[in-house]
Design a protein around this motif. Structure first.
Motif, short mmCIF file in Angstrom:
data_model
loop_
_atom_site.label_atom_id
_atom_site.label_comp_id
_atom_site.label_asym_id
_atom_site.label_seq_id
_atom_site.Cartn_x
_atom_site.Cartn_y
_atom_site.Cartn_z
N GLY A 110 -2.74 -12.81 4.93
CA GLY A 110 -3.47 -14.00 5.29
C GLY A 110 -4.64 -14.34 4.38
N PRO A 111 -5.31 -15.46 4.66
CA PRO A 111 -6.39 -15.93 3.79
C PRO A 111 -7.60 -15.01 3.78
CG PRO A 111 -6.32 -17.20 5.83
CD PRO A 111 -5.07 -16.38 5.79
N LEU A 112 -7.73 -14.15 4.80
CA LEU A 112 -8.85 -13.20 4.83
C LEU A 112 -8.38 -11.76 4.80
CD1 LEU A 112 -11.06 -15.43 7.03
CD2 LEU A 112 -11.73 -14.48 4.83
N GLN A 113 -7.10 -11.54 4.49
CA GLN A 113 -6.54 -10.26 4.09
C GLN A 113 -6.80 -9.12 5.08
OE1 GLN A 113 -4.60 -9.49 0.77
NE2 GLN A 113 -4.08 -11.31 1.95
N PHE A 114 -6.19 -9.25 6.26
CA PHE A 114 -6.27 -8.18 7.25
C PHE A 114 -5.07 -7.25 7.13
CE2 PHE A 114 -9.26 -11.06 9.17
CZ PHE A 114 -10.17 -10.20 9.76
N ILE A 115 -5.33 -5.94 7.24
CA ILE A 115 -4.26 -4.96 7.35
C ILE A 115 -3.67 -5.09 8.75
CG2 ILE A 115 -3.75 -2.49 7.37
CD1 ILE A 115 -6.02 -2.16 5.34
N PRO A 116 -2.35 -5.04 8.90
CA PRO A 116 -1.73 -5.27 10.21
C PRO A 116 -2.31 -4.45 11.35
CG PRO A 116 -0.04 -5.33 8.53
CD PRO A 116 -1.32 -4.93 7.84
N GLY B 28 7.03 -4.89 9.78
CA GLY B 28 7.16 -6.05 8.91
C GLY B 28 6.89 -7.38 9.57
N GLU B 29 6.42 -7.37 10.81
CA GLU B 29 6.24 -8.61 11.54
C GLU B 29 5.21 -9.52 10.89
OE1 GLU B 29 4.85 -10.18 15.98
OE2 GLU B 29 5.37 -8.07 15.67
N LEU B 30 4.11 -8.94 10.40
CA LEU B 30 3.04 -9.74 9.80
C LEU B 30 3.14 -9.82 8.29
CD1 LEU B 30 -0.07 -8.56 11.87
CD2 LEU B 30 1.30 -10.63 12.20
N ASP B 31 3.62 -8.73 7.66
CA ASP B 31 3.55 -8.66 6.20
C ASP B 31 4.90 -8.68 5.50
OD1 ASP B 31 4.49 -6.14 6.81
OD2 ASP B 31 2.67 -5.09 6.22
N ASP B 32 5.98 -8.87 6.25
CA ASP B 32 7.32 -8.92 5.68
C ASP B 32 7.69 -7.67 4.90
OD1 ASP B 32 7.81 -11.38 6.79
OD2 ASP B 32 7.45 -12.52 4.95
N ASP B 33 7.10 -6.53 5.26
CA ASP B 33 7.38 -5.26 4.58
C ASP B 33 7.60 -4.20 5.65
OD1 ASP B 33 7.36 -2.85 3.13
OD2 ASP B 33 5.98 -3.67 1.63
N THR B 34 8.80 -3.67 5.73
CA THR B 34 9.11 -2.67 6.77
C THR B 34 8.93 -1.23 6.28
OG1 THR B 34 11.45 -2.75 6.14
CG2 THR B 34 10.74 -4.21 7.93
N GLU B 35 8.45 -1.06 5.06
CA GLU B 35 8.23 0.28 4.53
C GLU B 35 6.75 0.60 4.42
OE1 GLU B 35 9.61 3.15 0.80
OE2 GLU B 35 10.12 1.00 0.81
N TRP B 36 5.98 -0.35 3.88
CA TRP B 36 4.54 -0.15 3.67
C TRP B 36 3.77 -1.31 4.28
CZ3 TRP B 36 3.79 4.60 1.94
CH2 TRP B 36 4.76 5.18 1.14
N ASP B 37 2.51 -1.08 4.61
CA ASP B 37 1.65 -2.17 5.05
C ASP B 37 1.12 -2.94 3.84
OD1 ASP B 37 1.84 -2.17 7.78
OD2 ASP B 37 -0.04 -1.09 8.13
N LEU C 280 0.86 -1.18 0.00
CA LEU C 280 0.00 0.00 0.00
C LEU C 280 0.90 1.23 0.00
CD1 LEU C 280 -2.63 -1.30 2.56
CD2 LEU C 280 -2.68 -1.43 0.06
N ASP C 281 1.47 1.50 -1.16
CA ASP C 281 2.56 2.45 -1.28
C ASP C 281 2.18 3.77 -1.94
OD1 ASP C 281 2.15 1.58 -3.85
OD2 ASP C 281 4.14 0.69 -4.11
N GLY C 282 0.90 3.99 -2.16
CA GLY C 282 0.48 5.25 -2.75
C GLY C 282 0.66 5.34 -4.24
N SER C 283 1.02 4.25 -4.91
CA SER C 283 1.12 4.26 -6.36
C SER C 283 -0.27 4.44 -6.96
CB SER C 283 1.79 2.98 -6.86
OG SER C 283 1.09 1.84 -6.42
N GLY D 247 -3.87 4.54 -7.96
CA GLY D 247 -4.98 3.67 -7.60
C GLY D 247 -4.82 2.97 -6.27
N VAL D 248 -3.76 3.28 -5.53
CA VAL D 248 -3.49 2.57 -4.28
C VAL D 248 -3.34 3.57 -3.13
CG1 VAL D 248 -1.90 1.01 -3.07
CG2 VAL D 248 -2.32 0.72 -5.52
N MET D 249 -4.00 3.30 -2.03
CA MET D 249 -3.85 4.14 -0.84
C MET D 249 -2.44 3.97 -0.28
SD MET D 249 -6.73 5.75 -0.06
CE MET D 249 -6.74 6.00 1.71
N ALA D 250 -1.93 5.00 0.35
CA ALA D 250 -0.63 4.92 1.02
C ALA D 250 -0.84 4.63 2.50
CB ALA D 250 0.13 6.23 0.85
N VAL D 251 -0.33 3.49 2.95
CA VAL D 251 -0.42 3.10 4.35
C VAL D 251 0.98 2.70 4.81
CG1 VAL D 251 -1.51 1.59 6.07
CG2 VAL D 251 -2.78 2.25 3.99
N GLU D 252 1.61 3.57 5.54
CA GLU D 252 2.98 3.30 5.97
C GLU D 252 3.03 2.14 6.95
OE1 GLU D 252 4.81 6.84 7.45
OE2 GLU D 252 4.73 7.88 5.52
#
Length: 258
Positions: free
Chosen positions: A169-175, A156-165, A141-144, A146-151
């Motif tokens: 998971g199977p039901l797609q929760f935002i961290p 990165g604990e849940l999504d393996d991304d330390t820059e953006w959220d 979710l990097d603000g590109s 059509g995409v919202m920016a969510v820092e």
């Protein structure tokens, strides 16, 4: 022959995210000429057959639905049986803890279908212990366009991304959403959005927040729009939920029609 139509589903997470609500960060990139503009009516909410008289809050939710019902419904709907056990158990649990919600297993399944093809997106699968591998991540979710920016909110604990959220998971929760509402559906003392029981129970409780009655149009629409603020999304979830509810064998009952 069942009444379930075996159609090819399109997971929302594979496409650009336009709207970010509490959970999913997904958007259907269909031609705007074909997009629905009116929210769907609430599909009939269907309860699964229970394996026991009383549903305790301590039992793992995958143990709550009747085994024969799971066998028949998995065959009729083509939903992986272990995933179906989580959906069904989550609806039985909230039938006890949030009785006013009247949430059916079929609405949870509708969300699972649209989000990640019931945890099968890009070859993922669910083991008997409920873990989905390889883990499923949405786009950054990097603000590109059509995409919202969510820092990054979880280092990165849940999504393996330390820059953006990313939705996970199977039901797609935002961290950040998982952080405040994540549930322990398999009673192992951990909260894991990549584990189907934890994810399904969290989805059920998220939909039932605010004393919503999902058997009514307003209650169902508010719950699903809180998950993803998109008329297109709600329409696809409703379509799958209706199909699954019709395909399932007779069960514990249905919620009253609105």
């Amino acid at each position: 022959m069942t009444i379930f139509a075996r159609v090819r589903l399109t997971p929302f997470l594979a496409l650009a995210a336009l709207a970010v609500s509490g959970c999913s960060a997904s958007y259907q990139g269909a031609s705007r000429e074909n997009l629905p503009t009116t929210l769907p009516a609430a599909p009939e909410q269907v309860l699964p057959a229970s394996a026991q008289q009383g549903v305790t809050e301590q039992a793992p939710i995958a143990e709550l639905a009747d085994s024969s019902w799971l066998d028949a419904t998995a065959e009729a709907t083509d939903i992986p049986r272990r995933v179906l056990a989580a959906y069904a158990g989550a609806s039985l649990r909230v039938a006890q803890t949030y009785p006013e919600c009247q949430l059916g297993w079929n609405t949870i399944a509708g969300i699972g279908a649209v989000e990640t093809l019931h945890g099968t997106y890009r070859g993922a699968s669910t083991s008997q212990d409920g873990n989905v591998t390889p883990q499923i991540f949405g786009p950054a979710l990097d603000g590109s366009p059509g995409v919202m920016a969510v820092e990054d909110s979880d280092r990165g604990e849940l999504d393996d991304d330390t820059e953006w959220d990313r939705a996970v998971g199977p039901l797609q929760f935002i961290p950040s959403t998982w952080d405040y509402i994540g549930q322990d559906g398999n009673a192992d003392g951990k909260l894991d959005p990549h584990q189907i029981d934890d994810a399904a129970l969290t989805t059920a409780i998220y939909l039932c927040q605010g004393q919503r009655d999902t058997s009514t149009d307003e209650g169902w629409q508010r719950g699903v729009l809180a998950y993803n603020r998109s008329v297109v999304y709600a329409s696809q979830v409703a379509s799958h939920a209706e199909t699954y509810g019709q395909a399932a064998p007779p069960s514990a009952g249905t919620s009253p029609s609105p």
